[in-house]
Design a protein around this motif. Structure first.
Motif, short mmCIF file in Angstrom:
data_model
loop_
_atom_site.label_atom_id
_atom_site.label_comp_id
_atom_site.label_asym_id
_atom_site.label_seq_id
_atom_site.Cartn_x
_atom_site.Cartn_y
_atom_site.Cartn_z
N ASN A 1 3.93 26.13 33.68
CA ASN A 1 5.18 25.85 34.41
C ASN A 1 5.08 24.56 35.21
N TYR A 2 4.30 23.62 34.73
CA TYR A 2 4.03 22.40 35.50
C TYR A 2 5.22 21.45 35.45
N PRO A 3 5.76 21.05 36.61
CA PRO A 3 6.93 20.17 36.63
C PRO A 3 6.64 18.81 36.00
N GLY A 4 7.55 18.35 35.18
CA GLY A 4 7.43 17.05 34.54
C GLY A 4 6.64 17.03 33.25
N LEU A 5 6.02 18.18 32.88
CA LEU A 5 5.22 18.25 31.67
C LEU A 5 6.07 18.70 30.49
N ALA B 1 -10.46 17.61 24.28
CA ALA B 1 -9.59 16.42 24.32
C ALA B 1 -8.12 16.81 24.48
N PRO B 2 -7.71 17.30 25.65
CA PRO B 2 -6.30 17.69 25.83
C PRO B 2 -5.35 16.51 25.60
N PHE B 3 -4.19 16.82 25.03
CA PHE B 3 -3.18 15.79 24.74
C PHE B 3 -1.87 16.20 25.42
N TYR B 4 -1.29 15.25 26.18
CA TYR B 4 -0.11 15.51 27.00
C TYR B 4 1.08 14.67 26.55
N LEU B 5 2.26 15.25 26.62
CA LEU B 5 3.52 14.51 26.56
C LEU B 5 4.25 14.77 27.87
N TRP B 6 4.39 13.72 28.66
CA TRP B 6 5.02 13.84 29.98
C TRP B 6 6.48 13.43 29.94
N ASN B 7 7.30 14.20 30.63
CA ASN B 7 8.71 13.84 30.79
C ASN B 7 8.92 12.86 31.93
N THR B 8 8.09 12.97 32.97
CA THR B 8 8.30 12.14 34.16
C THR B 8 6.98 11.52 34.62
N PRO B 9 7.03 10.29 35.15
CA PRO B 9 5.82 9.71 35.73
C PRO B 9 5.35 10.48 36.96
N GLU B 10 6.28 11.11 37.67
CA GLU B 10 5.89 11.90 38.84
C GLU B 10 5.02 13.08 38.43
N LEU C 1 -6.26 25.41 21.35
CA LEU C 1 -6.62 26.68 21.97
C LEU C 1 -5.47 27.28 22.76
N HIS C 2 -4.60 26.44 23.28
CA HIS C 2 -3.45 26.90 24.05
C HIS C 2 -2.43 25.78 24.07
N LEU C 3 -1.17 26.14 24.17
CA LEU C 3 -0.10 25.16 24.24
C LEU C 3 0.78 25.48 25.44
N SER C 4 0.75 24.59 26.44
CA SER C 4 1.66 24.69 27.58
C SER C 4 2.83 23.76 27.33
N ALA C 5 4.04 24.27 27.39
CA ALA C 5 5.21 23.45 27.05
C ALA C 5 6.39 23.76 27.97
N PRO C 6 6.21 23.59 29.28
CA PRO C 6 7.26 24.00 30.21
C PRO C 6 8.57 23.22 30.07
N GLU C 7 8.48 21.94 29.69
CA GLU C 7 9.70 21.13 29.57
C GLU C 7 9.80 20.46 28.21
N ARG C 8 9.29 21.14 27.17
CA ARG C 8 9.37 20.55 25.84
C ARG C 8 10.81 20.37 25.41
N GLY C 9 11.67 21.29 25.84
CA GLY C 9 13.08 21.19 25.50
C GLY C 9 13.78 20.00 26.16
N LEU C 10 13.15 19.41 27.15
CA LEU C 10 13.75 18.25 27.82
C LEU C 10 13.24 16.92 27.27
N LEU C 11 12.22 16.97 26.41
CA LEU C 11 11.74 15.72 25.80
C LEU C 11 12.87 15.13 24.95
N PRO C 12 13.17 13.84 25.11
CA PRO C 12 14.27 13.24 24.35
C PRO C 12 13.98 13.28 22.86
N GLN C 13 14.94 13.77 22.09
CA GLN C 13 14.79 13.82 20.64
C GLN C 13 15.06 12.44 20.04
#
Length: 203
Positions: free
Chosen positions: A32-36, A57-66, A187-199
């Motif tokens: 539930n991490y904000p901006g992730l 080697a975790p890989f992140y897609l961030w929605n916000t720099p904050e 091993l796990h996928l955290s995707a709290p704001e995947r729906g907000l990533l611009p398509q």
């Protein structure tokens, strides 16, 4: 969108069960991490899928720099530094993102390689003289092509304009299809704001 990854290469005889246990107990903390947009908890094991190393080697897609900054300067990344030392954090500017054909599949943890999702990361040096606008269009089309394949959860492409490296990254709900690139277990996928990533393309 901003892509980010750090690689922690471990000894050849390292017990990767330690990393699996770490993710099993701590992975949900980013759910539930904000901006992730999405974090894929990735590992490679020496001798599996052609990997020469043991690696976390975790890989992140961030929605916000904050969101990214609050992670890097907060207790999450400090825990990595405390346990493994400070890794180099690689980052790329987002070019395009596409939800995949299997994007409705719920996130799940995995304790064995057989039940894990998988990911492919492909890096490509951009030769001098390359038409950058044309390359960006090609990368955006590649994200869409990957996402249309059976079992694809999502695909993203990005560029590091400091080193002029292009990056393809895709997550799959099964063993990764054969192709060029480094293969990881998810091993796990955290995707709290995947729906907000611009398509689609992001320029």
């Amino acid at each position: 969108m901003h892509a980010m990854q750090y690689e922690i290469t471990l000894p050849a005889d390292y017990d990767m069960g330690v990393i699996r246990d770490r993710v099993a107990t701590k992975g949900h903390l980013m759910d539930n991490y904000p901006g992730l947009g999405a974090k894929a908890y990735l590992i490679r094991e020496r001798g599996v899928d052609g990997s020469p190393v043991n690696q976390y080697a975790p890989f992140y897609l961030w929605n916000t720099p904050e969101g990214m900054n609050s992670f890097l300067w907060g207790p999450g990344f400090q825990g990595i530094v405390d346990d493994f030392g400070r890794p180099e954090v690689q980052h790329w500017a987002g070019i395009a993102f596409a939800e995949g054909a299997a994007s409705g599949t719920p996130a799940r943890s995995a304790k064995s390689a057989k039940s894990a999702k998988s990911a492919i990361r492909r890096r490509m040096r951009i030769p001098a003289g390359t038409h950058l606008g044309g390359l960006a269009d090609e990368l955006a089309h590649e994200a869409q092509r990957l996402a249309r394949q059976d079992g694809a959860l999502y695909a993203a492409v990005s560029i590091d304009p400091r080193t002029w490296e292009a990056l393809h990254f895709s997550v799959w709900d099964h063993d990764a299809p054969k192709g060029e690139g480094d293969v990881f277990q998810v091993l796990h996928l955290s995707a709290p704001e995947r729906g907000l990533l611009p398509q689609g393309r992001q320029w």
